[in-house]
Motif scaffolding. Structure first.
Motif, PDB file in Angstrom:
ATOM      1  N   LEU A 158      26.204 -41.645   3.401  1.00  0.00           N
ATOM      2  CA  LEU A 158      25.029 -41.693   4.251  1.00  0.00           C
ATOM      3  C   LEU A 158      24.322 -43.162   4.095  1.00  0.00           C
ATOM      4  CD1 LEU A 158      23.406 -38.452   4.108  1.00  0.00           C
ATOM      5  CD2 LEU A 158      24.938 -39.187   5.903  1.00  0.00           C
ATOM      6  N   GLY A 161      26.552 -45.630   5.781  1.00  0.00           N
ATOM      7  CA  GLY A 161      26.072 -45.764   7.147  1.00  0.00           C
ATOM      8  C   GLY A 161      24.843 -46.534   7.656  1.00  0.00           C
ATOM      9  N   ALA A 162      23.699 -46.129   6.980  1.00  0.00           N
ATOM     10  CA  ALA A 162      22.626 -46.851   7.129  1.00  0.00           C
ATOM     11  C   ALA A 162      22.609 -48.300   7.073  1.00  0.00           C
ATOM     12  CB  ALA A 162      21.301 -46.093   6.193  1.00  0.00           C
ATOM     13  N   GLU A 165      24.339 -50.019  10.101  1.00  0.00           N
ATOM     14  CA  GLU A 165      23.460 -50.322  11.239  1.00  0.00           C
ATOM     15  C   GLU A 165      22.598 -51.250  10.802  1.00  0.00           C
ATOM     16  OE1 GLU A 165      25.017 -47.981  13.796  1.00  0.00           O
ATOM     17  OE2 GLU A 165      23.334 -48.746  14.193  1.00  0.00           O
ATOM     18  N   GLY A 166      21.980 -51.223   9.697  1.00  0.00           N
ATOM     19  CA  GLY A 166      21.106 -52.272   9.144  1.00  0.00           C
ATOM     20  C   GLY A 166      21.632 -53.650   9.260  1.00  0.00           C
ATOM     21  N   LEU A 169      21.799 -54.805  13.027  1.00  0.00           N
ATOM     22  CA  LEU A 169      20.434 -54.810  13.516  1.00  0.00           C
ATOM     23  C   LEU A 169      19.801 -56.462  12.779  1.00  0.00           C
ATOM     24  CD1 LEU A 169      18.900 -52.996  15.030  1.00  0.00           C
ATOM     25  CD2 LEU A 169      17.788 -52.408  12.762  1.00  0.00           C
ATOM     26  N   PHE A 190      14.589 -45.347   1.606  1.00  0.00           N
ATOM     27  CA  PHE A 190      15.408 -44.426   1.566  1.00  0.00           C
ATOM     28  C   PHE A 190      16.049 -44.345   0.101  1.00  0.00           C
ATOM     29  CE2 PHE A 190      15.403 -45.046   5.965  1.00  0.00           C
ATOM     30  CZ  PHE A 190      15.356 -43.710   6.466  1.00  0.00           C
TER      31      PHE A 190
ATOM     32  N   ARG B 157      16.766 -46.667  13.483  1.00  0.00           N
ATOM     33  CA  ARG B 157      18.118 -47.308  13.359  1.00  0.00           C
ATOM     34  C   ARG B 157      19.043 -46.689  12.362  1.00  0.00           C
ATOM     35  NH1 ARG B 157      22.220 -48.509  16.566  1.00  0.00           N
ATOM     36  NH2 ARG B 157      21.538 -48.380  18.528  1.00  0.00           N
ATOM     37  N   LEU B 158      18.181 -46.931  10.929  1.00  0.00           N
ATOM     38  CA  LEU B 158      19.065 -46.507   9.642  1.00  0.00           C
ATOM     39  C   LEU B 158      19.108 -44.970   9.809  1.00  0.00           C
ATOM     40  CD1 LEU B 158      16.821 -48.628   7.176  1.00  0.00           C
ATOM     41  CD2 LEU B 158      19.130 -49.266   8.433  1.00  0.00           C
ATOM     42  N   VAL B 159      18.216 -44.250  10.108  1.00  0.00           N
ATOM     43  CA  VAL B 159      18.712 -42.736  10.199  1.00  0.00           C
ATOM     44  C   VAL B 159      19.752 -42.463  11.265  1.00  0.00           C
ATOM     45  CG1 VAL B 159      17.542 -40.566  10.948  1.00  0.00           C
ATOM     46  CG2 VAL B 159      16.183 -42.150   9.569  1.00  0.00           C
ATOM     47  N   PHE B 160      19.743 -43.354  12.405  1.00  0.00           N
ATOM     48  CA  PHE B 160      20.884 -42.891  13.218  1.00  0.00           C
ATOM     49  C   PHE B 160      21.989 -43.402  12.552  1.00  0.00           C
ATOM     50  CE2 PHE B 160      23.400 -44.638  16.730  1.00  0.00           C
ATOM     51  CZ  PHE B 160      23.760 -43.335  17.390  1.00  0.00           C
ATOM     52  N   GLY B 161      22.202 -44.438  11.685  1.00  0.00           N
ATOM     53  CA  GLY B 161      23.290 -44.944  11.015  1.00  0.00           C
ATOM     54  C   GLY B 161      23.829 -43.988  10.255  1.00  0.00           C
ATOM     55  N   LEU B 163      23.376 -40.633  10.154  1.00  0.00           N
ATOM     56  CA  LEU B 163      23.671 -39.605  10.877  1.00  0.00           C
ATOM     57  C   LEU B 163      25.248 -39.691  11.446  1.00  0.00           C
ATOM     58  CD1 LEU B 163      20.709 -38.199  12.862  1.00  0.00           C
ATOM     59  CD2 LEU B 163      21.610 -37.267  10.913  1.00  0.00           C
TER      60      LEU B 163
END
Lengths: 196, 196
Positions: A158, A161-162, A165-166, A169, A190, B157-161, B163
DNA sequence: GAAGTTACGTACCGCGAGTATGTACGTCAA
DNA sequence: TTGACGTACATACTCGCGGTACGTAACTTC
């Protein structure tokens, strides 16, 4: 170019091919990059590429592995600077985000790899590099009582994954240097969640 | 098959094409699926596909959008059941994870989309569906004082990543029904981090 | 109902992944 | 050393597939 051993010739050629593959796959993406182009950039022909690699996917996979080796080495180096477990985790995450500023790394590792290679393959290779490091960091933190216990492999995934995405971004930002702290602040929030 | 208006013919054909595209792209992946195969599955020829869509990418994009529309609708529906903001967020995240059990959704949205479409495109489309929902949920929670303030777009975005990774992890499990609670527990831990 | 537009089907082109085959170089035994 | 064998390529070719050009039938507009 004669008088060398077979192993030297092979190493030289595969090395040049993988380097060229990283450059081209990283710059243009997997699909629009032909094997001929990679071979030409490496100074050989398609025949050499097909001799050393099973096909386009195998060549991409080699480039992907090389990317992961580099970033995981950087992670270990950065995290090793810290002795406080949670600090080491934060440092590692920040290093990963910084690494995402490299367009080639993003294209190969974050964008193309899951589609070109199967997810199983990507997951296995990432496990042997990035995830193992992250997971070990979490385990140390839990063992030391700094982080709450739980399903660590899942938690590592998890967080990973975050971070991916970060990283995307961050790369999209027109001023990454300025946005990195803001992003890191949210990421830290987090990580703080893991504190017991 | 005559006596229908042009709009009806178009809608029929595009609908069949997009449905076939979702099936085939979702089952075999983008690259190994030819346009001829999609057109044949839709009961038309390649000419029809190229008449209504700019190319293979555009057809894939349409399938991708359709996937997102469905999942975001499911999210809104599920989150609407809860009136407590943080509960609604949890419920939405769980619904998303359950949705990841659909192989077609995973293949199109999580694996192929970032590679086939540019990340900018994916991000834009996702923003109009999933991310907007998540972001709104976070904003309500912050406004109500249930969640700490911060950079909400980044946080979403971080949460989405996280997930997305969780969804892939869940799908790989041989007993998703049993693993979903464990995964959800770790995911909840991160959501708890937002509590003030 | 004739002219114009839209919705296709069909035939074709070009590029690129993969393969078959030829050849030069390195290796190793007698 | 030299001949036979294996390895490391290069070259020429095939073929599947994305894209395009063009033809035709259905619908629309005046």
């Amino acid at each position: 170019m004669t008088g060398r051993t077979q192993a030297e010739r092979s190493d030289e050629t595969t090395g040049r091919l993988v380097r060229a593959a990283r450059r081209l796959f990283g710059a243009r993406g997997y699909a629009p990059t032909s094997i001929d182009a990679v071979a030409a950039a490496a100074g050989v022909t398609k025949g050499a590429a097909y001799h050393h690699f099973g096909g386009k996917v195998a060549l991409f996979r080699a480039a992907f592995v090389r990317e992961l080796e580099e970033v995981s080495a950087a992670l270990v180096r950065a995290a090793g600077q810290e002795h406080e477990p949670m600090e080491a985790l934060r440092r590692g995450c920040r290093t990963f985000l910084e690494h995402c500023l490299d367009p080639g790394f993003r294209q190969i590792v974050l964008l193309d790899a899951p589609s070109v290679l199967s997810w199983e393959t990507v997951r296995a290779i990432e496990h042997d590099h990035l995830l193992r490091v992250l997971h070990d960091g979490l385990r140390v933190a839990v063992a030391g009582g700094q982080a709450a216990d739980g399903d660590l492999p899942v938690r590592a995934r998890l967080v990973f994954g975050a971070l991916c995405e970060g990283g995307m971004l961050l790369a999209r930002s027109q001023d990454p240097a300025a946005d990195l702290p803001r992003l890191a602040a949210e990421a830290d929030r987090f990580l703080e969640a893991l504190r017991r």
